[in-house]
Motif scaffolding. Structure first.
Motif, PDB file in Angstrom:
ATOM      1  N   LYS A 149       0.853  -1.189   0.000  1.00  0.00           N
ATOM      2  CA  LYS A 149       0.000   0.000   0.000  1.00  0.00           C
ATOM      3  C   LYS A 149       0.889   1.240   0.000  1.00  0.00           C
ATOM      4  O   LYS A 149       1.629   1.486   0.962  1.00  0.00           O
ATOM      5  N   ASP A 166      -8.114   2.646  -2.288  1.00  0.00           N
ATOM      6  CA  ASP A 166      -8.018   1.191  -2.427  1.00  0.00           C
ATOM      7  C   ASP A 166      -6.691   0.859  -3.088  1.00  0.00           C
ATOM      8  O   ASP A 166      -6.372   1.372  -4.167  1.00  0.00           O
ATOM      9  N   SER A 209      -5.684  -2.466  -3.560  1.00  0.00           N
ATOM     10  CA  SER A 209      -5.705  -3.924  -3.731  1.00  0.00           C
ATOM     11  C   SER A 209      -5.021  -4.403  -5.005  1.00  0.00           C
ATOM     12  O   SER A 209      -4.705  -5.581  -5.130  1.00  0.00           O
TER      13      SER A 209
END
Length: 522
Positions: free
Chosen positions: A432, A442, A444
């Motif tokens: 991240k 986000d 991901s």
């Protein structure tokens, strides 16, 4: 002919006889030139990055050089100046519009960092386009000045071969010019492919030749294709707030690592780009209100559907600019399947003093930096007593999708195919970026993997980075991989904290281990 030779020998009179009223006269003159002294040491056909680099390098080495370049307007009438695809309708305007989209995302993040930003936030296509186009025009002018400074003669003419040493160039006015040279380099690049078998494709569709020069917003856009051009354009269109759909016949980013490609697409989907997967367009019609009705077919079910769009952008590949060069006349061999020019490791075609570099050459990556370096090295071999060849191994590149994808070396699929699954170790991590934390973005799809040989010291075969500033990250690691870095050496490299690039030197989890590769802390 004797009188013509006298004119040729006279000082300052080399071009007096060049303009001919009839093609027959031009061809007759060409035969005379082929038998005698040539006008130039080097003639470059194509004013893109590779051709200009070759021409300027040869001029620096003291040779007499000319460049011919001519932009055939796109089917929609778009045209541009000197500099080739990258400068005018590729890398440069693409990166600037990509930056415009990234800024939109940063503005959305800004209030998390204490900035009070007035809502709603609107984007002005016209203002962005004008700024981008003005910068491109400044680059066009810059290239003209550089050629002039290096005493490279520039001709804005459309050239084709008359014989092995001579080309005939036709200007926009119809005026014909003959030019001859000891060495000729073909660097004409390519242009976007149109699906001419589809009704309405040519009449109503645009390509990357047009999108960066539009005066008005393209509005609701259908991008047809799964290439990096398709995904980059769809990404920045979505990023500036336009309703954008990508229609894909098959897999995204063919030729790239497919795990990374899937993550690129997942990120785009989660951030608003719509995808029609496994579909092919069959017809485009213009409605009375000016919008475009597109009909397509699902390749699996055969079911047909329709949608209404303001713009249809074709991004289904490129074709080399070889068809109008009259190559058959002089015996330059091309690949009949893709029309690219066949060259050897020294960029020599089937005719010893004719060369091809860049996108137009068979088996070369379609990348601006490789064309530039190949052009410089070719000029040095021809005129600088060098024997250095272009090395196309471990060339880094980046796909400027909303979440950028940088890579160098082999994909995981290529590594397995070459060495076998049992001889490959892949280290990977989901991470991240720090800048995503406060803004609660986000992360991901932020992912890195390093493909290595399993046998110690584990030579690095490929690096793949998906995240912010991927190009900047990949460029640095490309040097190490080019120099033969091992996994052990990368692990002994101290990271710069806190950066995304430091995650590369912290890759400890292998796919083979089955452990969770999610980074949880320092």
């Amino acid at each position: 002919m004797a009188a013509m030779a006298a004119v040729l020998r006279g000082p300052g009179r080399r071009f007096r006889w060049r303009t001919q009223a009839l093609a027959g006269g031009v061809r007759g003159a060409a035969r005379g030139v082929a038998a005698g002294q040539q006008d130039y040491d080097l003639l470059v056909i194509g004013g893109g990055s590779g051709g200009l680099a070759c021409a300027k390098e040869a001029a620096q080495l003291g040779r007499k050089v000319a460049v011919v370049d001519y932009v055939e307007p796109s089917p929609q009438g778009t045209k541009w100046g000197l500099g080739g695809t990258c400068v005018n309708v590729g890398c440069i305007p693409k990166k600037l519009m990509h930056q415009a989209a990234l800024l939109g995302g940063m503005i959305q993040d800004a209030h998390h960092y204490g900035w009070e930003v007035a809502q709603p936030i609107r984007h002005d296509w016209r203002k962005m386009a004008e700024a981008v186009q003005n910068h491109v025009k400044s680059l066009n002018w810059g290239h003209r000045v550089q050629l002039q400074d290096r005493k490279v003669k520039y001709f804005n003419i459309k050239a084709s071969f008359i014989n092995e040493h001579t080309v005939c160039g036709i200007a926009k006015s119809g005026k014909e010019t003959l030019l001859s040279a000891d060495h000729i380099v073909i660097a004409t690049g390519g242009r976007p492919r149109y699906p001419t078998h589809i009704e309405g494709a040519l009449e109503y569709g645009i390509t990357s030749d047009d999108i960066f020069w539009l005066k008005e917003s393209p509005g609701k856009t259908l991008v047809v294709g799964a290439s990096y051009v398709a995904l980059e354009c769809a990404g920045f269109l979505t990023g500036i707030g336009l309703d954008t759909t990508v229609m894909m016949r098959s897999i995204p980013l063919r030729g790239f690592d497919q795990q990374m490609s899937s993550l690129v697409m997942e990120h785009m989907e989660s951030h608003g780009t719509q995808f029609l997967k496994g579909c092919i367009p069959t017809c485009i019609k213009r409605l009375p209100d000016g919008q475009l009705q597109v009909t397509w077919e699902d390749r699996t079910s055969g079911k047909k559907d329709t949608g209404i769009f303001d713009t249809v952008l074709w991004a289904i590949g490129r074709i080399p600019e070889t068809r109008n060069l009259n190559l058959k006349e002089v015996g330059v061999n091309i690949n009949p399947e893709n029309q690219k020019i066949i060259v050897d490791a020294q960029d020599v075609t089937s005719v010893p003093h004719i060369y091809a570099i860049g996108d137009v050459a068979e088996g070369r990556p379609e990348l601006t930096p490789t064309a530039i370096m190949a052009g410089k090295l070719l000029a040095q071999r021809l005129f600088g007593q060098s024997s250095d060849l272009m090395d196309y191994n471990n060339v880094p590149t980046t796909v400027f999708t909303p979440l950028e994808y940088g890579c160098v070396g082999l994909s995981e699929e290529e590594a397995v195919a070459r060495h076998g699954q049992e001889h490959i170790e892949v280290y990977h991590a989901y991470y991240k970026p720090l800048e995503f934390t406060v803004a609660e973005r986000d992360a991901s799809q932020c992912y890195i993997k390093m493909v290595c040989l399993k046998k110690p010291p584990q030579l690095v075969l490929g690096l793949h980075f998906l995240g912010p500033n991927a190009g900047e990250v990949t460029q640095g690691f490309a040097l190490g991989i080019k120099c033969g870095a091992s996994y052990a050496q990368v692990m002994r490299t101290v990271g710069i904290h806190p950066t995304c690039s430091e995650e590369v030197v912290k890759l400890r989890i292998s796919k083979r281990s089955g452990l969770d590769p999610t980074v949880t802390g320092c």
